[in-house]
Structure formats: C-alpha cells, structure tokens
Design a protein around this motif. Structure first.
Motif, PDB file in Angstrom:
ATOM      1  N   GLN A  81      -3.533   9.236  -0.954  1.00 32.50           N
ATOM      2  CA  GLN A  81      -3.845   9.503   0.450  1.00 32.50           C
ATOM      3  C   GLN A  81      -4.552   8.316   1.094  1.00 32.50           C
ATOM      4  O   GLN A  81      -4.262   7.965   2.244  1.00 32.50           O
ATOM      5  CB  GLN A  81      -4.706  10.756   0.560  1.00 32.50           C
ATOM      6  N   GLU A  82      -5.472   7.688   0.379  1.00 30.37           N
ATOM      7  CA  GLU A  82      -6.140   6.508   0.931  1.00 30.37           C
ATOM      8  C   GLU A  82      -5.146   5.394   1.208  1.00 30.37           C
ATOM      9  O   GLU A  82      -5.221   4.729   2.257  1.00 30.37           O
ATOM     10  CB  GLU A  82      -7.214   6.030  -0.046  1.00 30.37           C
ATOM     11  N   CYS A  83      -4.212   5.175   0.295  1.00 31.23           N
ATOM     12  CA  CYS A  83      -3.204   4.129   0.512  1.00 31.23           C
ATOM     13  C   CYS A  83      -2.316   4.455   1.703  1.00 31.23           C
ATOM     14  O   CYS A  83      -2.015   3.579   2.531  1.00 31.23           O
ATOM     15  CB  CYS A  83      -2.372   3.946  -0.753  1.00 31.23           C
ATOM     16  N   SER A  85      -2.090   2.239   5.101  1.00 28.48           N
ATOM     17  CA  SER A  85      -0.795   1.676   5.481  1.00 28.48           C
ATOM     18  C   SER A  85      -0.369   2.145   6.868  1.00 28.48           C
ATOM     19  O   SER A  85       0.135   1.357   7.683  1.00 28.48           O
ATOM     20  CB  SER A  85       0.257   2.065   4.441  1.00 28.48           C
ATOM     21  N   THR A  86      -0.586   3.430   7.160  1.00 29.85           N
ATOM     22  CA  THR A  86      -0.222   3.951   8.485  1.00 29.85           C
ATOM     23  C   THR A  86      -1.050   3.301   9.578  1.00 29.85           C
ATOM     24  O   THR A  86      -0.509   2.889  10.631  1.00 29.85           O
ATOM     25  CB  THR A  86      -0.412   5.474   8.503  1.00 29.85           C
ATOM     26  N   ALA A  87      -2.351   3.189   9.377  1.00 35.89           N
ATOM     27  CA  ALA A  87      -3.203   2.575  10.398  1.00 35.89           C
ATOM     28  C   ALA A  87      -2.859   1.109  10.602  1.00 35.89           C
ATOM     29  O   ALA A  87      -2.845   0.611  11.739  1.00 35.89           O
ATOM     30  CB  ALA A  87      -4.672   2.727   9.993  1.00 35.89           C
ATOM     31  N   LEU A 124       0.825  -1.201   0.000  1.00 34.19           N
ATOM     32  CA  LEU A 124       0.000   0.000   0.000  1.00 34.19           C
ATOM     33  C   LEU A 124       0.864   1.257   0.000  1.00 34.19           C
ATOM     34  O   LEU A 124       0.537   2.249  -0.679  1.00 34.19           O
ATOM     35  CB  LEU A 124      -0.924  -0.003   1.218  1.00 34.19           C
ATOM     36  N   LEU A 125       1.950   1.240   0.735  1.00 35.28           N
ATOM     37  CA  LEU A 125       2.850   2.387   0.742  1.00 35.28           C
ATOM     38  C   LEU A 125       3.486   2.586  -0.630  1.00 35.28           C
ATOM     39  O   LEU A 125       3.575   3.716  -1.132  1.00 35.28           O
ATOM     40  CB  LEU A 125       3.932   2.188   1.809  1.00 35.28           C
ATOM     41  N   ARG A 126       3.909   1.513  -1.261  1.00 33.16           N
ATOM     42  CA  ARG A 126       4.504   1.623  -2.596  1.00 33.16           C
ATOM     43  C   ARG A 126       3.485   2.100  -3.620  1.00 33.16           C
ATOM     44  O   ARG A 126       3.802   2.939  -4.476  1.00 33.16           O
ATOM     45  CB  ARG A 126       5.077   0.263  -3.012  1.00 33.16           C
ATOM     46  N   LEU A 127       2.277   1.598  -3.534  1.00 32.55           N
ATOM     47  CA  LEU A 127       1.241   2.031  -4.466  1.00 32.55           C
ATOM     48  C   LEU A 127       0.909   3.513  -4.270  1.00 32.55           C
ATOM     49  O   LEU A 127       0.703   4.257  -5.238  1.00 32.55           O
ATOM     50  CB  LEU A 127      -0.012   1.176  -4.281  1.00 32.55           C
ATOM     51  N   GLY A 128       0.859   3.949  -3.025  1.00 32.67           N
ATOM     52  CA  GLY A 128       0.609   5.362  -2.768  1.00 32.67           C
ATOM     53  C   GLY A 128       1.703   6.255  -3.315  1.00 32.67           C
ATOM     54  O   GLY A 128       1.431   7.334  -3.865  1.00 32.67           O
ATOM     55  N   ALA A 186       5.229   9.749   4.681  1.00 31.39           N
ATOM     56  CA  ALA A 186       4.661   9.879   3.331  1.00 31.39           C
ATOM     57  C   ALA A 186       3.288  10.548   3.369  1.00 31.39           C
ATOM     58  O   ALA A 186       2.969  11.389   2.514  1.00 31.39           O
ATOM     59  CB  ALA A 186       4.562   8.502   2.672  1.00 31.39           C
ATOM     60  N   LEU A 187       2.482  10.212   4.346  1.00 34.94           N
ATOM     61  CA  LEU A 187       1.161  10.831   4.472  1.00 34.94           C
ATOM     62  C   LEU A 187       1.275  12.320   4.774  1.00 34.94           C
ATOM     63  O   LEU A 187       0.548  13.145   4.186  1.00 34.94           O
ATOM     64  CB  LEU A 187       0.370  10.122   5.569  1.00 34.94           C
TER      65      LEU A 187
END
Length: 817
Positions: free
Chosen positions: A419-421, A425-427, A402-406, A446-447
């Motif tokens: 932002q959704e990714c 990922s953070t949560a 998810l982080l890579r996709l974001g 990243a967020l």
C-alpha cells in the motif's frame, strides 16, 4: 626489521560484523569467508576496508589462503627472496587474536587491582578503558596491497601457541567484563566496513562468543548430514533466545543459511537434499530452515525459494593455490557451484542487509528505487516537481519501480508495504502526468484493488470512483480500463451490500463486453463470473447458478477443462450447489477438481489441500462421516508433511478449524464468495481485459476456507437465504468424524441429518440451532419426567404447562430451565 604503523581512520558510518559458522567442515567455512572478503574489498573501486578475524584457535588456517604482503614484516633489502622457512619465521613473530585478548586480560587485572576505583566502573566503561589502552593496529596485517583487505591471525605461531590457546579462558573474560566482546566488535566496526569472523566448529565458549555476542549477521554453513543442520539450528536458536532475554543484547541478528554440498553431486541428489520427498519420508533442508526462521523471527510464513535458487551449493574443495583468491579467475569460473559464484550470489543479500526470504526480483527493485531516489535528491528535483509539476527523467522510473515492487509485495501477502508503494507511485505520477494519464490510472487501479482486498472498502470505493471518472475523461466509455474500473467498483459495492447499483454496473459491463467482443469471448465470460459472484452474495442463488454454468461451459470450450480459470469456476459452482442443497452435483464437480489438482500440483500442494477441504464439507453435508474422517486424516497428514506440526495452518495449531472456518453464524452465502480476492496472471502474454480483471478480483486464486479467519460483517451476505444446510450442523458433524471428536455419537448424527435436510432450527424464536437443540432436548426430558410420575400432581401439571409455553427470555428463563 622495521615495523610501520597502520593508519586506518574511522569510517563515516559504523560497519557490520558477520560471523561465518559451521558445525562441521571448517575448511569450507574458511574458503567461503575468504572469497566473501575478497569480493567485498573489491567494491567501490577497491576502497572498502574489510577485516578478517581467525577465531578458530584450535585449527587456525585462514592465513594460508593469503600470501604475506604486509610491508611492516618484510625485509627491507631489495634483493631478499624469502623461502618457506623465512616465511614461517616471519609468521611466528606476528601477534594476533590470542595475544590481543591476553593483553585485554592484563588490563582487566590492572583495573581490578585499583580496588574500589575500578570496581565502581560499569561494564561499558570498563570495556572502553581496556580497549583504548591496547593498540589494536599492532595485531592486524594487510594481506593485499591492491585492496583494503586486512587479517587478524589466530595468534603468534611459536612453540608456546598450543599451550596458550588451551589456557585462554573465554568465559573468564566474559565474567570479568560482560561488555568486552560487544565493545570489541563495535570498536573494530568503526574502522572497517565489514568485519568477518571465522568461528570455531562445534559448540564451545568461543562459538558462543562468535555467534551470540559479536555479530550483526550470521552465515551458517551446513552439509547434507542431519547432524550438521541440527547443530546449526541449535546455535541459531540459542543466539536468538539470548538476545531476546537479555536487555543489554537487544540487537537484531540476520541469519543467512548456506548449504555446502559434496563435490560431484548430480542435480537430482541436490534437489532431493533440498526439497526432500515427503512420500518416502526423506526430509529436505529447505523446510527445516524455513521452520527455523519462522520460529526465530516470529513470522507466520516465509519462503526461501528465491534465495536458495540464487545461492547454489558450495563445492567443498580446497583452493589449489593461496594466491588464486586474489586473482580475477575466481569469478570467471564456469562452475556455478564454485565458492566464488556462491559468495557473489550470497552478497546480494548479505552486503545490503536484506532478509533471506526476500526474492531476487525484490532486491533488484529495491536497488533501482534507491538509485532513483539518490539521483532525484542529487539533482534537487523534488522542489521542481512540487513547484512546476514537469516530468523528470528520474521520477518516472521511480514511480514505475514502486508500482512493480508493490505488486510483488502484494503477491507475497505484505499488504502494508504494498500500500505504501502504491500510494507513493500514485502521488508521484499524479504530480508528474496528471490524473487522466494512463500511468496514473494504472497506479490508482492497483491501489484500489489492494484496499478492497484488505477490507478497507470505503477507501477502495473512493479510489474506484475516482478511477472511473478519470478513465471516462481520458479513455472513453468503451475503453478496456473504463470497463475494468466499473467492474472493480461493482465488486466493491457488492461487498458493502449495495446490490442494486452493483448489479446495474455488472449489467453494463456485460452488455459492453458482448457488444465489443462477442457473447463467447473470454472477457465476456469474466464479466459474467463477476456478476455471478455478486448474485450469490446477494442471495439470488438460482440466477447465480445459471450464470456460473454459462461461464463454466464457455471456459471449458475455450480454455480447456484443466485450465486454472476453469478449475476455479468449477469449484465456485460446486460451493454454490452445496449451499443450495444439490449435494450430488456439488460432490461430482468437486471430486473432478480434486483429481485435476492432484495430477497437476501434487497431493500436498496448497490448492490440492483446499480442494480436499471443500470436498470434506460436502461429505459432512451428506452425512458421510466415514468419508469425512478419512479426508480429515489425509489433510492432517499432508499439512504436517508440508508445513510442520507448528505451522498456523496445521489442524493441530491453536485457532485452526478444518471445516467451517470461513462460515459465520446465520450466514449461508458460499464461503468462496466471501474470501479475499486476488488477481490472476494474464493469459498467453496478452494484456488483461477489464472484465477479466474484475473476475480476477472476484474469484479467488485458490478457493477454499481460510483457517481461523471469519469474514467481516459487511461480507456475510444478506437478503434471501437458501434452503441449504446450516453451517453449525456441518461443523458438528465434521467434529464427530475427527479422531477423538465428540462422545455423543447419536446427537452428532442428528446434526448431520439436519444439515443434510437444510434444517435451520426456528431462528425466529430461538437463538439459532444451538438454542433449538437445547430446547427440544429439555422438552423431551420434561415430558418423560412427568409421564414417569416423578413429581406430585401440581408439579406435573406445572411441568406440562411449561412444555406448552414458548421459551422465555432473560435470567428467569435460564433459572427455570
């Protein structure tokens, strides 16, 4: 000869209908469809049911690529060996598409003969009754016993086939029941995962049925000729327009262009055909396809680079033997441009319904995320995570992907999806590892950077403060991540105009970098660049100039004069010098940047065009109107050559302003300091330093004014104003230099002179320079009128008294003026 009945139960989820169309070269279209059908039927352990429909009734040939393997039409004698004549006689008795719709026409006539009872039925109900009355399985044959691969021929190839094909009225069927073709496609999609339609070439009623009414996806093949691409574009535009304008056809249509090249073409010819050569006036098919998809889907920008890299050119050659399609040798072909290889690459997008402008890396990440979600749901780990918070082998890869996709979506400009990714990922990592874990800090960083880039400064400030707290707890005071979090927080505070705290944080980062790395290290220079940007935003231009010059000198010494970071810092310094009024040095620096951009990226690259825009602003500030006119003409030509005349970034597009688009009224801060930042890639494979991350967030990747977009009020700068040119005079001088701009050349030359002298027009008493210019012109007119004796003594006295008075406000002032 006994005919056995096919038994195909409905599938759990309706399938997809895909039409293969080409304006020319029907043989390549049929070959592509046959390879796609074989590969789709081989999926999921050869259990995917696939149906091929030969709708090319004028030149049917899809059945030639598959041998006769349908047991319903085979001779029951074990020692029977059919010859060519026997195979032709067997093919002559098999019904197909033509006979199926002849039966539909008879059923419609029977419904019409019922009178009022049949007329009261709506089109959907009438189509349902017609299709239920016909046994479609009698018109379908199985062509492969090892796969669930089926074929509906064009028709029964007897002596009357040609006459019956000419007599078939596709428009008449649509007029009698408009929902018939749509219901036919949905009826077959309930039994087959993929329904592939081989459409007729050219333009006709049958082509409209296959490309507009039937499909969910449209694969368009085209050849190097311009006529083929124009024909495909017309069919696609007509299909999209029909679906948008008719309420009953409000369905999405995915378009997948597929180039079909000539056999033996060398790589240079293929690259020239794809990209074109704007300098020589040779158009490429990729810009034309991107423009077509932008118009059809209403997108401002998209790129087919990854798609056309992965989907190579088809070799327009016939298959040697019909049975070769069903063998394994097709995929082992060494030629990467063979039909089997091309269709294997195309199915990466077509099989899952992905958009063609999505990159291959994004598709791989989406597949990995889907697999991780499926594994997580199958193991029931969601409840375990919420209850115990223990690490899970499936959740950790999901958060990583998810982080890579974001990050990939952020680079592509899709901020909402990124932002959704990042949030997910953070949560997920927060529940798995805790707040102070390095993976959690990476997702939160990243967020926070994305929130700052998109203008959500309050949320970004909250995230950066949490990130700094967690970095201090988990990493320590002098760790690289701690310094990066402090730099990001300082940049965010500078955007909300909390300059004292922002500068204090920058000072702390610079001191730490000098202590840890030394005064000449890249990390120290990046930290100084972030500090210079904050100083420029605050209005302390003299200090910002000193810091930028130190950064530029260090980067030239370490990275070289033509490195990307060096060029970016040079352009920022040139912008700052221009706003300070040092136009000579600003022009010299910007001309050097432009020469390097043209040599590295080419004359039509985005970075080159933005460098030309910045240089045009300097020319306008100097009053060199001829140079501005030449620069604007070259920019317009380059943009039209690269983007097209209808692109939003083209000067002729509505809302676009070539000069001063990034400036606002009363703002004299550098335009480059107010643009949205973007992170630069890590250098030489080493991890990013904290100050380097801060500078990457502070300095834009491609400096230059953003067309048609003004910065938010919180980014307009404040405090001390420099003795620089007023932006409105710069824009008016530039409009004078454009072709057809401005009739009063003397008035616009006056604006250029005032811009060069840094005249601001008495902002304290008047409404900016516009009010001052209008007031001065009005006063000159009054004095000339009074001196010429154009009124009586009392009126002349009152006119002279009004000229000596300060300007009034309100309706009375406008009425007396």
């Amino acid at each position: 000869m006994e005919i056995n009945r096919l038994t195909l139960p409905p599938i759990p989820r309706p399938g997809e209908v895909t039409t293969f169309y080409s304006f020319e070269n029907g043989a390549a279209r049929s070959i592509a469809l046959a390879h796609a059908a074989v590969q789709l039927a081989a999926g999921q352990n050869a259990t995917v049911p696939v149906l091929m429909i030969d709708w090319d009734t004028e030149a049917p040939g899809l059945h030639h690529y598959f041998p006769t393997r349908d047991e319903r039409f085979e001779d029951p004698r074990p020692d029977f060996r059919p010859d060519a004549r026997a195979a032709a006689r067997a093919a002559a008795v098999r019904p197909g598409l033509l006979e199926y719709f002849e039966a539909c026409r008879e059923q419609l006539q029977q419904l019409q003969s019922l009178g009022r009872a049949g007329a009261d039925l709506d089109h959907e109900e009438r189509a349902r009754l017609v299709l239920e009355a016909i046994d479609w399985e009698a018109y379908v044959e199985r062509v492969d016993q090892s796969r669930s691969l089926y074929l509906m021929r064009a028709g029964r190839f007897d002596d009357s086939y040609g006459e019956r094909a000419d007599r078939m009225d596709w428009d008449g069927l649509f007029s009698a029941c408009p929902a018939l073709y749509r219901a036919f496609a949905a009826h077959l999609a309930r039994h087959f995962r993929h329904v592939l339609v081989d459409a007729r070439a050219g333009r006709s009623a049958a082509v409209s049925v296959c490309t507009t009414l039937l499909p969910d996806r449209l694969v368009g093949l085209f050849t190097p000729g311009g006529r083929s691409l124009d024909g495909l574009g017309g069919v696609v535009a007509r299909a999209v327009e029909y679906r948008c304008s008719h309420e009953d056809e409000q369905r999405p249509l995915l378009v997948y262009p597929l180039p079909c090249g000539l056999e033996g073409a060398d790589p240079e010819r293929r690259a020239l055909w794809r990209r074109g050569d704007p300098q020589r006036g040779i158009p490429g098919y990729q810009p034309a396809l991107e423009q077509l998809l932008r118009n059809c889907y209403g997108l401002s920008q998209l790129s087919l680079d990854s798609y056309l890299d992965e989907v190579p050119l088809l070799a327009s050659m016939a298959v040697g033997a019909p049975g070769d399609l069903l063998g394994a040798s097709a995929l082992r072909d060494a030629d990467c441009h063979a039909p089997a290889r091309s269709m294997a690459a195309l199915l990466g997008w077509l099989g899952q319904g992905r958009f063609p402008w999505q990159s291959r890396a994004e598709l791989d990440l989406l597949d990995a995320i889907a697999a991780s979600r499926a594994a997580l749901a199958a193991g029931g780990q969601g409840a375990v995570l919420r209850r115990a918070g223990t690490p899970d082998p499936n959740a950790a890869p999901l958060a990583r992907d998810l982080l890579r996709l974001g990050e990939l979506q952020r680079v592509q400009g899709r901020s909402a999806q990124a932002q959704e990714c990042f949030e997910e990922s953070t949560a997920l990592r927060q529940r798995l590892f805790g707040d102070s874990h390095p993976d959690t800090r990476a997702s939160r960083s990243a967020l926070a950077a994305l929130l700052r880039d998109t203008g959500r400064l309050h949320d970004a400030r909250v995230q950066y403060e949490l990130l700094l707290e967690h970095c201090l707890q988990g990493a320590g005071e002098g760790h690289a991540e701690t310094l990066a979090a402090r730099s990001g927080l300082a940049a965010t505070l500078a955007q909300v105009e909390e300059f004292p705290r922002a500068l204090a944080l920058h000072e702390a980062v610079v001191e730490a970098c000098e202590r840890l790395y030394g005064p000449g290290h890249i990390a120290t220079l990046d930290a100084l660049a972030g500090q210079a940007r904050t100083l420029a935003r605050q209005g302390e231009y003299s200090r910002a100039r000193m810091v930028y010059e130190r950064v530029l000198e260090g980067r030239q010494r370490i990275l070289g004069t033509e490195h990307e970071d060096t060029l970016r810092c040079t352009q920022l310094l040139a912008t700052l010098l221009r706003d300070m009024g040092d136009l000579g040095n600003a022009r010299k620096l910007q001309e050097g940047v432009l020469k390097v951009r043209e040599r590295q990226s080419g004359p039509d690259a985005a970075a080159t065009l933005q460098a030309r825009e910045a240089l045009a602003e300097i020319f306008a500030a100097q009053g060199d109107l001829c140079a501005v006119r030449e620069m604007q003409q070259s920019l317009a030509t380059a943009r039209e050559r690269r983007l097209g005349s209808e692109h939003p970034d083209h000067p002729a597009a509505p809302g676009h302003h070539a000069l001063g688009a990034g400036r606002t009224r009363g703002s004299a801060a550098p335009a480059a300091a107010r643009r949205q930042p973007a992170r630069a890639p890590a250098r030489h494979g080493r991890p990013r330093d904290p100050a380097q991350q801060a500078d990457a967030g502070a300095d834009p990747v491609e400096p230059g004014p953003q067309p048609g977009r003004a910065p938010p009020r919180s980014e307009r700068g404040g405090g001390q104003q420099p003795p620089a040119e007023h932006p409105r005079h710069v824009r008016r001088a530039a409009r004078c230099a454009r072709p057809g701009g401005g009739a009063d050349r003397g008035r616009l030359r006056r604006h250029a002179g005032r811009a060069r002298r840094g005249w601001r027009g008495g902002r304290g008493r008047t409404r900016g320079c516009d009010g001052a210019c209008r007031r001065s012109a009005r006063e000159r007119h009054r004095r000339r009128y009074c001196a010429a004796g154009g009124a009586g003594p009392r009126r002349r006295a009152r006119r002279l008294w009004q000229c000596r008075q300060p300007r009034r406000r309100g309706r009375h002032a406008r009425r007396t003026a």
